[in-house]
Design a protein around this motif. Structure first.
Motif, short mmCIF file in Angstrom:
data_model
loop_
_atom_site.label_atom_id
_atom_site.label_comp_id
_atom_site.label_asym_id
_atom_site.label_seq_id
_atom_site.Cartn_x
_atom_site.Cartn_y
_atom_site.Cartn_z
N UNK A 1 0.71 -1.06 0.01
CA UNK A 1 -0.17 -0.10 -0.16
C UNK A 1 0.87 1.25 -0.13
N UNK A 2 0.71 2.34 -0.95
CA UNK A 2 1.58 3.35 -1.08
C UNK A 2 1.40 4.27 0.32
N UNK A 3 0.19 4.17 1.01
CA UNK A 3 -0.07 5.18 2.18
C UNK A 3 0.90 4.72 3.12
N UNK A 4 1.49 3.35 3.04
CA UNK A 4 2.49 2.93 4.28
C UNK A 4 3.87 3.56 4.26
N UNK A 5 4.01 4.24 2.99
CA UNK A 5 5.29 4.76 2.71
C UNK A 5 5.10 6.21 3.14
N UNK A 6 4.13 7.10 3.05
CA UNK A 6 3.96 8.40 2.94
C UNK A 6 4.30 8.78 4.29
N UNK A 7 4.95 9.93 4.50
CA UNK A 7 5.26 10.34 5.69
C UNK A 7 4.13 10.89 6.42
N UNK A 8 4.14 11.01 8.01
CA UNK A 8 3.28 11.64 8.91
C UNK A 8 3.88 12.57 9.93
N UNK B 1 15.78 5.23 5.79
CA UNK B 1 17.03 5.29 4.52
C UNK B 1 16.86 3.86 4.11
N UNK B 2 17.42 3.80 2.63
CA UNK B 2 17.70 2.35 2.26
C UNK B 2 18.57 2.76 0.98
N UNK B 3 19.27 1.80 0.48
CA UNK B 3 20.12 1.97 -0.76
C UNK B 3 21.63 2.18 -0.52
N UNK B 4 21.82 2.38 0.76
CA UNK B 4 23.12 2.79 1.24
C UNK B 4 24.03 1.73 1.46
N UNK B 5 25.22 1.88 1.90
CA UNK B 5 25.87 0.88 2.55
C UNK B 5 25.35 0.15 3.76
N UNK B 6 25.36 -1.28 4.04
CA UNK B 6 24.81 -1.73 5.03
C UNK B 6 23.20 -1.57 5.06
N UNK B 7 22.49 -0.93 4.16
CA UNK B 7 21.04 -0.84 4.27
C UNK B 7 20.41 -1.74 3.41
N UNK C 1 18.03 -2.59 0.03
CA UNK C 1 17.81 -2.24 -1.13
C UNK C 1 16.29 -1.50 -1.13
N UNK C 2 16.38 -0.32 -1.87
CA UNK C 2 14.98 0.38 -1.96
C UNK C 2 13.83 -0.49 -2.60
N UNK C 3 14.28 -1.51 -3.14
CA UNK C 3 13.19 -2.36 -3.96
C UNK C 3 12.92 -3.43 -3.15
N UNK C 4 13.40 -3.49 -1.89
CA UNK C 4 12.98 -4.65 -0.77
C UNK C 4 11.85 -4.31 -0.43
N UNK C 5 10.77 -4.90 -0.48
CA UNK C 5 9.34 -4.83 0.23
C UNK C 5 9.51 -4.29 1.94
N UNK C 6 10.50 -4.74 2.52
CA UNK C 6 10.63 -4.24 3.99
C UNK C 6 11.27 -2.90 3.90
#
Length: 268
Positions: A113-120, A166-172, A174-179
């Motif tokens: 769900x896109x709403x799960x990633x929107x900021x609050x 944050x995602x996609x950086x070293x030790x993080x 990947x930004x395509x990972x559902x988690x």
């Protein structure tokens, strides 16, 4: 030449002070004026609604505590927590219609769900100064008259924000990972300012309406939109602080004020 001659021969201008006589001589501008603010504490429960939101509207419930040093100046603090966060129609449309699979993988990874990633917006606390330069009476149908004042306020806001982690950086992840589409909390610092009206229903109770702005940068949609290319204005396959964009955040507040002591001072 004639004009210069006249100017050169003009006499000195003089003014005569007018002495006011009669019953108004020496009288103050106003007598028996109720000083609704001076020397009084105000305790005001509030409810606020954010304006012009792209992805989420927030309803805040909170309160204001203020001490008025004079009738025209006061110091206090306002705070509230996000009692409700409602997805906008744009969020629903993105969730239902926009392709959000990953072009970087062989399979189409659905992030949920896109709403799960929107900021609050979670909470706000703001120490502030209030100046009240205008006061008078408001007439309703020329029958009911209400003591009213207009004020401006300014201070510093501490804002609790939940943003996509944050995602996609070293030790993080990947930004395509559902988690990677979950949120994490941070505290943002912003100026806050606005204006308002207070309507005094009686000597100790008032009803107020207030506009407040608290601009700062945050990643409202949880997107990877910046970090690479010219002026870092292109995606870089990472979600981090570079993806935050400036937003002139705004809200409208309704307040019910209780003033102590219960009776205001009266100007003699």
């Amino acid at each position: 030449m004639a004009a210069f001659t006249l100017l050169g021969t003009a006499g000195n201008a003089e003014a005569q002070e007018i002495q006011l006589t009669g019953p108004l001589a020496g009288a103050p501008p106003a007598k028996h004026l109720r000083l609704y603010r001076e020397g009084r504490f105000e305790i005001a429960p509030t409810i606020s609604f954010t304006l012009l939101d792209e992805y989420r509207r927030t309803i805040f419930v909170g309160g204001r505590l203020q001490y008025n040093i004079k009738d025209w100046i006061g110091i206090g603090v306002w705070g509230a927590f996000g009692a409700g966060s409602i997805a906008t129609d744009l969020t629903d449309q993105i969730n239902e219609k926009a392709p959000r699979g990953s072009p970087l993988t062989a399979t189409n990874v659905t992030p949920g769900n896109f709403a799960d990633q929107t900021a609050k917006l979670k909470w706000i606390g703001a120490p502030q100064i209030t100046l009240t330069p205008f006061r008078g009476k408001l007439a309703i149908f020329q029958k009911i008259f209400v003591d009213t004042d207009a004020y401006i306020h300014g201070g510093v806001a501490f804002v609790g924000v939940d943003e996509r982690k944050e995602c996609g950086g070293a030790g993080q992840l990947g930004c395509t990972d559902p988690n990677s589409f979950s949120l994490e909390s941070r505290t943002a610092l912003a100026p806050t300012f606005g204006l308002g009206l207070s309507f005094y229903i009686n000597r100790f109770l008032s009803l107020g309406a207030e506009y407040r702005a608290f601009p700062f940068s945050w990643n409202r949609g949880g997107f990877d939109s910046r970090g690479a290319g010219n002026n870092s204005k292109f995606p870089d396959d990472k979600v981090n602080s570079e993806d935050r964009t400036f937003k002139f955040n705004q809200m409208i507040t309704i307040a019910i004020g209780f003033h102590l002591p219960a009776s205001p001072k009266i100007n003699q």
